[in-house]
Design a protein around this motif. Structure first.
Motif, short mmCIF file in Angstrom:
data_model
loop_
_atom_site.label_atom_id
_atom_site.label_comp_id
_atom_site.label_asym_id
_atom_site.label_seq_id
_atom_site.Cartn_x
_atom_site.Cartn_y
_atom_site.Cartn_z
N UNK A 62 124.04 -7.00 58.29
CA UNK A 62 122.70 -7.38 57.86
C UNK A 62 122.28 -8.71 58.47
N UNK A 63 123.20 -9.67 58.47
CA UNK A 63 122.93 -10.95 59.10
C UNK A 63 122.74 -10.78 60.60
N UNK A 64 123.56 -9.92 61.20
CA UNK A 64 123.43 -9.65 62.62
C UNK A 64 122.08 -9.06 62.97
N UNK A 65 121.54 -8.20 62.11
CA UNK A 65 120.22 -7.61 62.36
C UNK A 65 119.13 -8.67 62.33
N UNK A 66 119.24 -9.62 61.41
CA UNK A 66 118.26 -10.70 61.33
C UNK A 66 118.30 -11.53 62.62
N UNK A 67 119.51 -11.82 63.11
CA UNK A 67 119.64 -12.60 64.33
C UNK A 67 119.10 -11.83 65.53
N UNK A 68 119.42 -10.55 65.63
CA UNK A 68 118.91 -9.77 66.76
C UNK A 68 117.39 -9.75 66.77
N UNK A 69 116.79 -9.61 65.58
CA UNK A 69 115.32 -9.64 65.50
C UNK A 69 114.78 -10.98 66.00
N UNK A 70 115.48 -12.06 65.64
CA UNK A 70 115.04 -13.38 66.07
C UNK A 70 115.16 -13.54 67.58
N UNK A 71 116.29 -13.08 68.15
CA UNK A 71 116.47 -13.18 69.60
C UNK A 71 115.40 -12.39 70.34
N UNK A 72 115.07 -11.20 69.83
CA UNK A 72 114.05 -10.38 70.49
C UNK A 72 112.67 -11.02 70.36
N UNK A 73 112.36 -11.53 69.17
CA UNK A 73 111.04 -12.11 68.93
C UNK A 73 110.79 -13.34 69.81
N UNK A 74 111.84 -14.08 70.11
CA UNK A 74 111.71 -15.29 70.91
C UNK A 74 111.70 -15.01 72.41
#
Length: 453
Positions: A62-74
């Motif tokens: 779940x934490x990994x999904x949040x980070x992946x979303x952040x990396x993609x959004x940036x």
């Protein structure tokens, strides 16, 4: 010849001589450099070192999904997948040990007992989360122990140094993820952790060279999560806030992987890196079992497309335009990276951050590590430590500083630092220049036949 010119010439000659000694090391295979520098060497002298592991949380997907979303959004519309895992992180606590004698070996007690001894000697709450440098592919907590001990002594606090995953085996964002886990674990320790929770206002991010890049990347990631994920993540079975640290303090941070700023040419005569590309990208660099990668890529830390990510080339991260950035410290030589550091720092100050920026003329990248006996090296470590101490203990007293020290200014009176870059240049324009530089960057496939003749 004036005294200043004589001082500059002397420093340049010192750097030139050092380059000749450094070449065999810089041009050794990546795997050899990594094997030597990543070892955990026992500590000696007046220092506490306590080793432990910050365990990844259960259900870390779940934490990994949040980070992946952040990396993609940036990613400015990029389509990278960011294939990474969240893993346990080995860390080392470091602090000054008053009763320790020079070259005295570590006490033969458990790591927990070492930590308890450290806490008795250093009850202060200041914690410096430190990322070591080393091109992203070398180094370890023990490789920067002299530096972290100096910071610990200056601040009266403790340093926590993660043994983050190294490239090329673990490219971006693995190291940033490791630092993120280390930060959250400082705030919210696991049930078996040796330390108690540390307040974000007692934590300073610090690092040198590529380590400076990593802590700036971590700070920019935190800012994004605060703005776009409500500033909360699920960690160790609970929702927690993701606060910003008290400050960030870096020496000669790497901020532009495209090497697009003019200082890469203008300051070449003063730096240790006199070639257009880093050693491991040269046509005559020796290959090994981990470099080039399979498939080969343009950079040891990431592929060409990802080098434009604002958490890789942090000079263009949107975080520096935020109005709530913590105080920032950057010190640099007259090196190839100077313009990119200045550009980032000016963006942060323009948005309202307190920034202290120090430039030491005629000195190369990592000068404080390579030439520790120089007055400039002692001065910069003192300034660095003072910032880390004051940003926790009296942050309201900090003021912005922009100063340049001439080569002969060993009394450190300083002079005005004139802008070396167009600080009004937009991120979009700078990113375009970075893209142009990367467009001609070739995939590194190993030494060429011509280079081997």
């Amino acid at each position: 010849m004036t005294s200043r010119q004589k001082a500059e010439q002397k420093l340049q000659e010192m750097t030139s001589g050092f380059i000749e000694k450094l070449k065999p090391i810089l041009f050794a295979p990546v795997s050899m450099q990594q094997m030597v520098t990543a070892q955990d060497v026992p500590a000696k002298g007046p220092v506490w070192v306590s080793r432990t592991v910050f365990e990844k949380p259960e259900g870390s997907h779940e934490l990994g999904s949040v980070l992946k979303d952040a990396f993609r959004a940036l990613d400015f519309g990029g389509d990278s997948t960011y294939d990474f895992t969240i893993e346990d992180v080995d860390v080392q606590w470091t602090a000054y040990r008053p009763v320790g004698k020079e070259k005295e070996p570590e006490p033969e007690i458990t790591e927990h007992e070492k930590f308890n001894g450290m806490m008795k000697d250093v009850p202060a709450d200041t914690v410096i989360l430190y990322a070591h440098g080393g091109f992203y592919y070398t180094g370890s907590p023990s490789s920067v122990r002299a530096t972290t001990l100096a910071l610990a002594r200056e601040t009266g606090g403790r340093c926590l140094v993660p043994d983050y995953r190294l490239a090329p085996q673990c490219p971006f964002p693995a190291a940033v993820v490791d630092l993120f886990l280390a930060y959250l674990s400082l705030l919210h320790p696991g049930k078996d952790a040796m330390h108690k929770p540390v307040s974000a206002q007692n934590i300073v991010f610090a690092g040198d060279s590529s380590g400076g890049n990593l802590v700036l990347s971590l700070l920019a990631l935190l800012q994004h999560l605060r703005d776009h994920a409500a500033g909360r993540v699920r960690f160790r079975d609970q929702w927690i806030d993701v606060p910003l640290p008290a400050g960030v303090a870096t020496l000669y941070p790497h901020c532009d992987h495209a090497m697009s700023f003019a200082s890469h040419i203008r300051n070449r005569p003063y730096d240790i890196f006199i070639l257009d590309l880093l050693p491991h990208l040269q046509p005559n660099y020796p290959s090994c079992d981990i470099w080039p990668t399979k498939p080969p890529r343009e950079d040891i830390y990431a592929d060409a497309r990802t080098l434009l990510h604002p958490l890789v080339s942090v000079a263009i991260a949107p975080a520096w335009s935020a109005n709530n950035m913590p105080p920032m410290f950057i010190a640099t030589g007259q090196e190839k990276l100077t313009d990119e550091q200045y550009y980032l720092a000016k963006r942060a100050e323009k948005a309202g951050a307190t920034v202290q920026f120090y430039q030491y003329d005629a000195l190369p990248h990592s000068f404080a590590s390579f030439f520790p006996r120089l007055p400039q090296s002692k001065h910069v470590l003192s300034q660095w430590g003072a910032f880390c101490r004051d940003v926790v203990k009296r942050p309201g007293d900090l003021e912005s500083v922009w100063v340049r020290y001439a080569a002969d200014d060993v009394e450190f009176k300083g002079m005005e630092l004139e802008s070396p870059v167009d600080v009004e240049e937009s991120v979009e324009v700078r990113r375009g220049k970075m893209r142009e530089k990367l467009a001609v960057r070739k995939v590194w496939r190993g030494p060429t036949e011509t280079a081997m003749l």
